[in-house]
Each structure stands twice: as structure tokens, then as C-alpha cells.
Motif scaffolding. Sequence first.
Motif, PDB file in Angstrom:
ATOM      1  N   GLY A  87     -33.245 -28.215 -28.663  1.00 24.73           N
ATOM      2  CA  GLY A  87     -33.611 -28.949 -27.454  1.00 24.73           C
ATOM      3  C   GLY A  87     -33.059 -28.290 -26.196  1.00 24.73           C
ATOM      4  N   VAL A  88     -31.819 -27.810 -26.270  1.00 21.85           N
ATOM      5  CA  VAL A  88     -31.201 -27.132 -25.127  1.00 21.85           C
ATOM      6  C   VAL A  88     -31.945 -25.829 -24.841  1.00 21.85           C
ATOM      7  N   GLU A  89     -32.251 -25.081 -25.895  1.00 21.34           N
ATOM      8  CA  GLU A  89     -32.967 -23.818 -25.702  1.00 21.34           C
ATOM      9  C   GLU A  89     -34.329 -24.050 -25.057  1.00 21.34           C
ATOM     10  N   ALA A  90     -35.034 -25.063 -25.503  1.00 22.96           N
ATOM     11  CA  ALA A  90     -36.355 -25.350 -24.931  1.00 22.96           C
ATOM     12  C   ALA A  90     -36.254 -25.649 -23.434  1.00 22.96           C
ATOM     13  N   VAL A  91     -35.247 -26.410 -23.057  1.00 19.59           N
ATOM     14  CA  VAL A  91     -35.064 -26.754 -21.643  1.00 19.59           C
ATOM     15  C   VAL A  91     -34.730 -25.513 -20.830  1.00 19.59           C
ATOM     16  N   PHE A  92     -33.842 -24.665 -21.343  1.00 19.60           N
ATOM     17  CA  PHE A  92     -33.474 -23.458 -20.597  1.00 19.60           C
ATOM     18  C   PHE A  92     -34.612 -22.446 -20.555  1.00 19.60           C
ATOM     19  N   ARG A  93     -35.421 -22.388 -21.601  1.00 15.59           N
ATOM     20  CA  ARG A  93     -36.598 -21.510 -21.555  1.00 15.59           C
ATOM     21  C   ARG A  93     -37.587 -21.999 -20.500  1.00 15.59           C
ATOM     22  N   ARG A  94     -37.756 -23.291 -20.407  1.00 16.56           N
ATOM     23  CA  ARG A  94     -38.646 -23.838 -19.377  1.00 16.56           C
ATOM     24  C   ARG A  94     -38.105 -23.530 -17.986  1.00 16.56           C
ATOM     25  N   HIS A  95     -36.799 -23.683 -17.817  1.00 20.22           N
ATOM     26  CA  HIS A  95     -36.167 -23.358 -16.529  1.00 20.22           C
ATOM     27  C   HIS A  95     -36.362 -21.877 -16.189  1.00 20.22           C
ATOM     28  N   ALA A  96     -36.147 -21.003 -17.166  1.00 19.28           N
ATOM     29  CA  ALA A  96     -36.327 -19.566 -16.936  1.00 19.28           C
ATOM     30  C   ALA A  96     -37.777 -19.248 -16.579  1.00 19.28           C
ATOM     31  N   ALA A  97     -38.722 -19.905 -17.238  1.00 16.88           N
ATOM     32  CA  ALA A  97     -40.138 -19.681 -16.931  1.00 16.88           C
ATOM     33  C   ALA A  97     -40.464 -20.118 -15.508  1.00 16.88           C
ATOM     34  N   LEU A  98     -39.895 -21.239 -15.075  1.00 21.99           N
ATOM     35  CA  LEU A  98     -40.113 -21.696 -13.702  1.00 21.99           C
ATOM     36  C   LEU A  98     -39.507 -20.728 -12.691  1.00 21.99           C
ATOM     37  N   LEU A  99     -38.314 -20.230 -12.965  1.00 15.18           N
ATOM     38  CA  LEU A  99     -37.693 -19.245 -12.082  1.00 15.18           C
ATOM     39  C   LEU A  99     -38.519 -17.964 -12.029  1.00 15.18           C
ATOM     40  N   HIS A 100     -38.984 -17.542 -13.189  1.00 11.08           N
ATOM     41  CA  HIS A 100     -39.789 -16.322 -13.263  1.00 11.08           C
ATOM     42  C   HIS A 100     -41.086 -16.487 -12.474  1.00 11.08           C
TER      43      HIS A 100
END
Length: 132
Positions: A87-100
Motif C-alpha cells: 500500500g505504501v509503495e502504491a502511494v509513493f509510485r502514484r506520487h512519483a508519477a504525479l511529480l514526473h
Amino acid sequence: MATFTPLLDILADVPDPRRAEGKLYKLPHVLLFSILAIVSGSDSYRGIVTFIDTHRRTLNRSFGLKWRRAPSHTSIRYILQGLDPIGVEAVFRRHAALLHAANTRPGAGSIALDGKTLRGSFDKFHDRTAAH
């Protein structure tokens, strides 16, 4: 603090495994303050608590909180170790995608790597050091 609002909103999506009675400290704020502490050089649960305790008044004022004291290091440990890694990884991947997406020019891309993590050789939670 408006600068951190998007990150706090994303961190609110991390599943909180604690019982309702055990939520004196909101999970998104604990996560954000832990991240800020680590970025500032903390490398332990006690270091995170020291960071929060040192900056508590400023954090309270900036984020509209009323924390009378920092959580104990055992509370920080319990909260962080109780999180679902997927769950934490999914949230951080989403955050990274938004930053990207927000910082990408057409035809350009970026990648961030941490070699020790990629090799799976570093695990602070289970007291396993990096393989050299």
C-alpha cells in the motif's frame, strides 16, 4: 502548509492499520514528519522523534495541529512497521508519477535509482545492513 498539501493528500491514502482508539497522531502527518526528519539527517526512530520534538511548535502552527508532544520512538516504530508495504509503495509510485508528469518536457524523461534498494541488500527495519 500549502506546499505539502498535495503530498499530505496522497499520504492520506496509505492504509492505516491502527484501531480507531489508537490514532492520537494522524498517519499522513506522522509519515510526512518522518520523511522530513530522514531528509534532514535522522537515521533512527529516536531521530525522527527528536526532529518532531525540536520542530513541534512550528509543525503545529504550519499544519494546524495541536500536538502537545512528539510521539514516542516506540509509537513511531509501531506505526511505521505496521504499514502495508504494498500500500505504501502504491502511494509513493502514484506520487512519483504525479511529480514526473508535472516536471516532464515533451521528449524528455527522468529516472531515479537507489542501487542498494534495487539489489535488495538494505533493510533497516529488519536490521540487515547493505551488502557490499
